[in-house]
Design a protein around this motif. Structure first.
Motif, PDB file in Angstrom:
ATOM      1  N   ALA A 202       0.835  -1.209   0.000  1.00 12.71           N
ATOM      2  CA  ALA A 202       0.000   0.000   0.000  1.00 12.71           C
ATOM      3  C   ALA A 202       0.867   1.255   0.000  1.00 12.71           C
ATOM      4  O   ALA A 202       0.575   2.232  -0.706  1.00 12.71           O
ATOM      5  N   LYS A 203       1.943   1.240   0.777  1.00 15.49           N
ATOM      6  CA  LYS A 203       2.838   2.390   0.821  1.00 15.49           C
ATOM      7  C   LYS A 203       3.552   2.586  -0.515  1.00 15.49           C
ATOM      8  O   LYS A 203       3.727   3.724  -0.974  1.00 15.49           O
ATOM      9  N   ALA A 204       3.945   1.478  -1.144  1.00 24.62           N
ATOM     10  CA  ALA A 204       4.601   1.565  -2.451  1.00 24.62           C
ATOM     11  C   ALA A 204       3.644   2.136  -3.495  1.00 24.62           C
ATOM     12  O   ALA A 204       4.028   2.968  -4.330  1.00 24.62           O
ATOM     13  N   ALA A 208       4.122   5.614  -5.516  1.00 26.69           N
ATOM     14  CA  ALA A 208       4.109   5.622  -6.984  1.00 26.69           C
ATOM     15  C   ALA A 208       3.012   6.547  -7.510  1.00 26.69           C
ATOM     16  O   ALA A 208       3.198   7.247  -8.518  1.00 26.69           O
ATOM     17  N   LYS A 209       1.879   6.578  -6.832  1.00 27.15           N
ATOM     18  CA  LYS A 209       0.783   7.443  -7.264  1.00 27.15           C
ATOM     19  C   LYS A 209       1.164   8.910  -7.106  1.00 27.15           C
ATOM     20  O   LYS A 209       0.871   9.742  -7.984  1.00 27.15           O
ATOM     21  N   GLN A 210       1.813   9.239  -6.003  1.00 32.93           N
ATOM     22  CA  GLN A 210       2.250  10.620  -5.792  1.00 32.93           C
ATOM     23  C   GLN A 210       3.242  11.046  -6.872  1.00 32.93           C
ATOM     24  O   GLN A 210       3.179  12.175  -7.376  1.00 32.93           O
ATOM     25  N   ALA A 211       4.141  10.130  -7.219  1.00 34.80           N
ATOM     26  CA  ALA A 211       5.114  10.434  -8.264  1.00 34.80           C
ATOM     27  C   ALA A 211       4.411  10.663  -9.598  1.00 34.80           C
ATOM     28  O   ALA A 211       4.771  11.572 -10.355  1.00 34.80           O
ATOM     29  N   ARG A 219       2.636   6.156 -15.367  1.00 40.08           N
ATOM     30  CA  ARG A 219       1.248   5.912 -14.988  1.00 40.08           C
ATOM     31  C   ARG A 219       1.136   4.555 -14.311  1.00 40.08           C
ATOM     32  O   ARG A 219       1.757   3.582 -14.733  1.00 40.08           O
ATOM     33  N   ILE A 220       0.335   4.491 -13.244  1.00 38.58           N
ATOM     34  CA  ILE A 220       0.087   3.214 -12.585  1.00 38.58           C
ATOM     35  C   ILE A 220      -1.389   2.883 -12.645  1.00 38.58           C
ATOM     36  O   ILE A 220      -2.241   3.787 -12.723  1.00 38.58           O
ATOM     37  N   ASP A 221      -1.714   1.609 -12.667  1.00 36.30           N
ATOM     38  CA  ASP A 221      -3.107   1.175 -12.709  1.00 36.30           C
ATOM     39  C   ASP A 221      -3.770   1.364 -11.344  1.00 36.30           C
ATOM     40  O   ASP A 221      -3.146   1.183 -10.300  1.00 36.30           O
ATOM     41  N   PHE A 222      -5.039   1.722 -11.391  1.00 33.42           N
ATOM     42  CA  PHE A 222      -5.813   1.896 -10.166  1.00 33.42           C
ATOM     43  C   PHE A 222      -5.999   0.557  -9.466  1.00 33.42           C
ATOM     44  O   PHE A 222      -6.335  -0.445 -10.101  1.00 33.42           O
ATOM     45  N   SER A 224      -8.035  -0.804  -6.102  1.00 37.54           N
ATOM     46  CA  SER A 224      -8.961  -0.387  -5.047  1.00 37.54           C
ATOM     47  C   SER A 224      -8.480  -0.791  -3.659  1.00 37.54           C
ATOM     48  O   SER A 224      -8.783  -0.116  -2.671  1.00 37.54           O
ATOM     49  N   ARG A 225      -7.724  -1.882  -3.564  1.00 37.30           N
ATOM     50  CA  ARG A 225      -7.226  -2.317  -2.251  1.00 37.30           C
ATOM     51  C   ARG A 225      -6.276  -1.275  -1.671  1.00 37.30           C
ATOM     52  O   ARG A 225      -6.441  -0.822  -0.535  1.00 37.30           O
ATOM     53  N   TRP A 226      -5.255  -0.904  -2.445  1.00 38.90           N
ATOM     54  CA  TRP A 226      -4.251   0.026  -1.927  1.00 38.90           C
ATOM     55  C   TRP A 226      -4.786   1.459  -1.884  1.00 38.90           C
ATOM     56  O   TRP A 226      -4.392   2.245  -1.020  1.00 38.90           O
ATOM     57  N   GLU A 227      -5.683   1.772  -2.794  1.00 41.30           N
ATOM     58  CA  GLU A 227      -6.288   3.108  -2.788  1.00 41.30           C
ATOM     59  C   GLU A 227      -7.041   3.341  -1.474  1.00 41.30           C
ATOM     60  O   GLU A 227      -6.977   4.432  -0.890  1.00 41.30           O
ATOM     61  N   SER A 228      -7.751   2.304  -1.019  1.00 42.99           N
ATOM     62  CA  SER A 228      -8.531   2.436   0.209  1.00 42.99           C
ATOM     63  C   SER A 228      -7.655   2.562   1.448  1.00 42.99           C
ATOM     64  O   SER A 228      -8.126   3.007   2.506  1.00 42.99           O
ATOM     65  N   MET A 229      -6.367   2.201   1.334  1.00 50.67           N
ATOM     66  CA  MET A 229      -5.472   2.261   2.479  1.00 50.67           C
ATOM     67  C   MET A 229      -4.676   3.560   2.572  1.00 50.67           C
ATOM     68  O   MET A 229      -3.981   3.796   3.561  1.00 50.67           O
TER      69      MET A 229
END
Length: 425
Positions: A202-204, A208-211, A219-222, A224-229
């Protein structure tokens, strides 16, 4: 024929689990309401005798003894009565559980051990017959929580009034539910590694999303598991760890420090044994099952009854939730009341199901006390709501005047009529 029989069975089953027809959701508040002459227990200061509480559009606009009531307001004389904030069930299966013997009415657990993206409010059954029964006992907010697996999902604060889950959701994502593994299990270390790996992923993902957003990464794929965390790892949302034994609690505290997450202990049977640790780190506890037998065969009969008093004396923040069972949510006041008989001050017991519960769960900007600007979610009683003999005479949820009929009352009326008919024969 088999298909027709199956359809007929489902129809009959659906009809059998419908709520009492009298439980009609109240309309949204359309004009100001003033409750006058009552004793107001704000849970945020002194008790106000012969006071007035005014609310409009679901929000409290004035509380005190010198309140100007606008023209057109509905005046309710509650002289001789008491007004309290609505009670909060800090851990519940309300709306997720209906009939244990009918699996299709139970929607608590998901498949697999890691489900951080599960959202309790999406599965909430607004037609549950247990809602009215709990509401009549003064429980106006339930934190419905998923279960099962290692990471169960996100709990949600649900108002017990409304037509749909969308309308009844007070706050989604109250906390991430984690079931701490059993230290005596042979795969204890494996489960801990899986938990740490999940948070690392989740932290990774968050990094990556912030970057990506800042234009410094691909670009990274969405997911939902890590997004919710993301709200969890950024400390906007707590992790509610179901841990009862002392080693579970200690390991959970160590883990939360390593992961840099906000921690709430759920259950906490042995919380008094690590009270100094909990207090020093300001970690609150949601106590479950005060009305329970001793946790171990060698413990005194009052081990569960006296636990709230021990935490209070040690200065540990806590709320009282009782059992998660939706059919027994109406017993929440008794769970808090029983603790009084075993050393917990009456004020602290009431706080454990109102203001303290709201503060621990991050709901105190809406509920938990009767203050200007907060939701008009309150109960009118003839006494202290956590005393067994007290009657809840009326409830308001965000200014809505709830129908006080429920399944229990309807059954009482039905069989009271039976007795009257038999006696008249």
């Amino acid at each position: 024929m088999k298909t027709m029989s199956a359809i007929a069975f489902i129809v009959l089953l659906t009809l059998s689990v419908q709520p009492a027809i009298s439980q009609i959701p109240a309309p949204v508040q359309s004009q100001p309401v003033a409750l006058t002459g009552g004793t107001i227990h704000t849970m945020a200061g002194d008790v106000i005798e012969n006071g007035t509480i005014l609310f409009e559009k679901g929000k409290i606009t004035a509380v005190g003894t010198d309140v100007t009531i606008p023209s057109g307001a509905v005046r309710e004389n509650v002289t001789g009565k008491h007004i309290y904030p609505g009670l909060i069930d800090s851990w519940s299966q309300m709306g997720l559980y209906e009939i244990g013997a009918v699996s299709m009415t139970v929607d608590i657990n998901e498949q697999g051990p890691i489900n951080p993206n599960v959202r309790a409010e999406r599965a909430f059954n607004a037609e549950s017959r247990h809602i009215g029964v709990a509401r009549s006992a003064g429980v106006l907010t339930a934190v419905s929580s998923p279960g099962g697996g290692l990471i169960s999902g996100q709990s949600a604060a649900m108002m017990l009034e409304g037509w749909s889950w969308e309308e009844m959701t007070l706050k989604p994502g109250v906390g991430l539910i984690v079931n701490w593994p059993n230290p005596r299990s042979t795969n204890y270390q494996d489960q801990l590694r899986q938990l740490r790996s999940t948070f690392a992923d989740a932290k990774a993902y968050h990094k990556a999303k912030q970057a990506m957003v800042n234009g410094n990464g691909p670009r990274i794929d969405f997911d939902s598991r890590w997004e919710s965390m993301i709200p969890v790892i950024s400390q906007e949302r707590p992790v509610v760890v179901n841990a009862g034994e002392v080693r579970q609690i200690q390991d959970a505290i160590t883990w939360s420090t390593e992961e840099e997450v906000r921690l709430i202990i759920l259950g906490g049977n042995d919380a008094h044994l690590v009270s100094e640790h909990l207090k020093s780190r300001n970690i609150p506890v949601i106590l479950t099952s005060v009305l329970s037998s001793p946790f171990r065969s060698w413990q005194a009969y009052d081990a569960a009854y006296s636990l709230p008093a021990k935490l209070h004396e040690a200065g540990v923040r806590f709320s009282i939730a009782g059992g998660a069972s939706a059919p027994n949510a109406n017993r929440l006041p008794h769970e808090a009341g029983a603790a009084i008989a075993y050393g917990l001050p009456s004020d602290a017991a009431l706080e454990a199901v109102t203001s303290a519960a709201a503060e621990i769960l991050g709901l105190d900007d809406h509920i938990g006390s009767l203050e200007t600007g907060k939701d008009a979610t309150l109960i009118i009683t003839d006494g202290n709501p956590i005393e067994y003999a007290t009657q809840i005479e009326q409830v308001y949820i965000q200014g809505r005047k709830s129908d006080m009929m429920d399944n229990h009352k309807q059954l009482y009326e039905k069989f009271r009529e039976k007795v009257d008919q038999r006696q008249a024969e």
